[in-house]
Each structure stands twice: as C-alpha cells, then as structure tokens.
Design an enzyme around this catalytic site. Sequence first.
Site, PDB file in Angstrom:
ATOM      1  N   CYS A 110      -7.586  40.355  58.360  1.00 38.86           N
ATOM      2  CA  CYS A 110      -8.050  40.112  56.994  1.00 38.86           C
ATOM      3  C   CYS A 110      -7.583  38.712  56.657  1.00 38.86           C
ATOM      4  O   CYS A 110      -6.401  38.502  56.404  1.00 38.86           O
ATOM      5  CB  CYS A 110      -7.479  41.134  56.018  1.00 38.86           C
ATOM      6  SG  CYS A 110      -7.836  40.707  54.304  1.00 38.86           S
ATOM      7  N   CYS A 126      -6.249  38.410  52.776  1.00 35.17           N
ATOM      8  CA  CYS A 126      -4.978  39.007  52.333  1.00 35.17           C
ATOM      9  C   CYS A 126      -4.403  39.826  53.469  1.00 35.17           C
ATOM     10  O   CYS A 126      -3.988  39.254  54.474  1.00 35.17           O
ATOM     11  CB  CYS A 126      -5.171  39.825  51.057  1.00 35.17           C
ATOM     12  SG  CYS A 126      -6.627  40.900  51.048  1.00 35.17           S
ATOM     13  N   SER A 127      -4.363  41.158  53.342  1.00 33.54           N
ATOM     14  CA  SER A 127      -3.815  41.965  54.426  1.00 33.54           C
ATOM     15  C   SER A 127      -4.477  43.333  54.455  1.00 33.54           C
ATOM     16  O   SER A 127      -3.822  44.338  54.682  1.00 33.54           O
ATOM     17  CB  SER A 127      -2.297  42.102  54.283  1.00 33.54           C
ATOM     18  OG  SER A 127      -1.989  42.627  53.003  1.00 33.54           O
ATOM     19  N   CYS A 128      -5.795  43.393  54.211  1.00 34.05           N
ATOM     20  CA  CYS A 128      -6.520  44.661  54.243  1.00 34.05           C
ATOM     21  C   CYS A 128      -6.316  45.327  55.603  1.00 34.05           C
ATOM     22  O   CYS A 128      -6.388  44.666  56.647  1.00 34.05           O
ATOM     23  CB  CYS A 128      -8.012  44.438  53.992  1.00 34.05           C
ATOM     24  SG  CYS A 128      -8.357  43.830  52.332  1.00 34.05           S
TER      25      CYS A 128
END
Lengths: 215, 100
Positions: free
Chosen positions: A118, A121-123
């Site tokens: 991602c 962000c940090s999906c």
Amino acid sequence: MSDSHGHSHPHGQPHPFQPDIEDSALTHHQLLQLAVGELLMEKGIFTGDEFRRTLEDIDSRNPGDGARVVARAWVDAEFKKRLLADTAAAAAELGVDAGTIPIMTVENTPQIHNAIVCTLCSCYPRLLLGLPPDWYKSRAYRSRVVREPRAVLAEFGTTIPEDTEVRVHDSTAELRYMVLPMRPEGTEGMSEDELAKLVTRDCMVGVTLPDNPSN
Amino acid sequence: MSGPRFPVGAPVRIRRAWPPGHVRAPWYLRGRSGAICHIIGEFGNPEEMAYGRYDGPKLMLYRVRFRQVDVWPDYAGPPQDTLQVEVYENWLEAAGEEAA
C-alpha cells in the site's frame, strides 16, 4: 573481567536509559484520536470495555488464519475456486471472520508472482493476516517495491525467474489483498495442518515463497 | 446509477493533476497509461468522505494494469512485469491505443 556490568559506559555519569512511551510528545493526530475516542465513550456510542475488546480482537489476529485458508486451497481445488471468487466467504467456511472490507486473493502461478503493497499508507488484510509487520509500513518498502520489485524481493532472499511476470498490487482504495502462494514440491504426502505450517506471513504478502520441506 | 464508463481492456490514463486533499490516485501514476483489468464496483468518493460529505454520487472503481516499463522509463526488470492499482473513475481518461 574488569567491567562487571558486561557493558561499558563512563562511570560517574547518568546511566543511559531506554525512553518510556510518554517521553516523546503526542503528535496532533495521536491527541485527536484520544479526544475522539473519549468523546465517543462519553456520548455512550460504545463503552470503554467494548473499545478494549475490539482492540484485543484485532491484536489477536495472526497469519495462522490466512495459512489455514491457503493450505485448504492447496488440498481442495473447489475451495480454491471459491477462495478466488469470494475470499471472506471461503474463510468463513473455516470459521475465520475476515471482516467486511473485501479481500482479493491473487494466485501465484509458474507465470505470475504477486506481491502486495500500500504505497499510500499501510492497507493490509488485518483480520486474515494480523497486524502488518513494521517493514510493510516503512517508506522504503512502500516506495521501492513498486519501483524495483525484483531488487526488493532479492533482499528478502527471493529470486523470481526472469521469464515470470512480477505483478505488484498497490492497494490504494477499497480492496485488501492476500497472495495464494504455489504449493511447494515435495509436499504431496503432507496433511493440511502440516502444509499450513509452511505458509508464513511473508509468503502471503508475496515477498517470499513457502519453504520446500526437502530443503 | 450509470454503468462503468470503461470496459475491461480499455486503454486509460491517470489524469495529470495535483489537487490538494485526500486523494487516493498515487502520485507516481499521474499521467501514466495502462488498461482496465477489473471493474470492482461503485464506492463512496474518498475525496469527499474525508471531509464528512457522505451524500455525494458514488464512483466506479477499477483495477488498472500498468506495464512497469510504461511507469518507469528506466525500469530494470523484464518487460512483462506489471503493476495493478485501484483507481476511481474520476481519475481516468481514455488513452490512445498505444497503451498496454
């Protein structure tokens, strides 16, 4: 041995210490998060215990759930079809609640190797794989794996054949992704539970491959 | 609700635009061309919802396939390597047939 501490630092000076969590100031967004959480509890939207239980549930998720799903797909071709069509429904067959955010399972084949990132962000499919590792959230991984995926995979010890397509999925929006790795050779006699032990978190992010048990 | 503007296989380009706000179209793909590989469905517009506006029209969301060599002119890997990225319809425009 003159230094009975087992480490060296100048005596007569303050002992170095590990900072406590509170030693760095809260950021704007950390404060905002605390304030919103307290407001929601004061307004009775949820109780502190409900909040705590939800966090505990999220923290208790781990890659073992994803590994069970992968192992079942390796031994049951019909299950694999259902997994690729609807990951949450297939996971539910194994008693795994993969949540309401749609998850797409992408299958590795001799022609295609998938890896997940991602960049925004940090999906991450947290309810299926647990919390993401720190490296997954790092700027280095997020910016480099879309730019030079083969070099990044090589740093994880993974070499993808030159004639295979490396397919990087950037989960920028509504879906989360899980990689279905290829079943390693030499595992024909293994049980589903034994197979699940070969499937690590990093295999399901696509930065490595399951161990071949004969290695 | 109207259907998807682009069918699977359609050549598309990510708009070359840099608006402020909560934008989900990755910066590194602005102006890059690829092809629709999957129509996911309609979702709320994150650029509006980020500011508390939930009532606007929904947007079609696609997965777009890019050849790495079209994204990075100096890409070091082989030509078959790809990126697949979710992009909302408001960020897509029709591209020429030269796209992958």
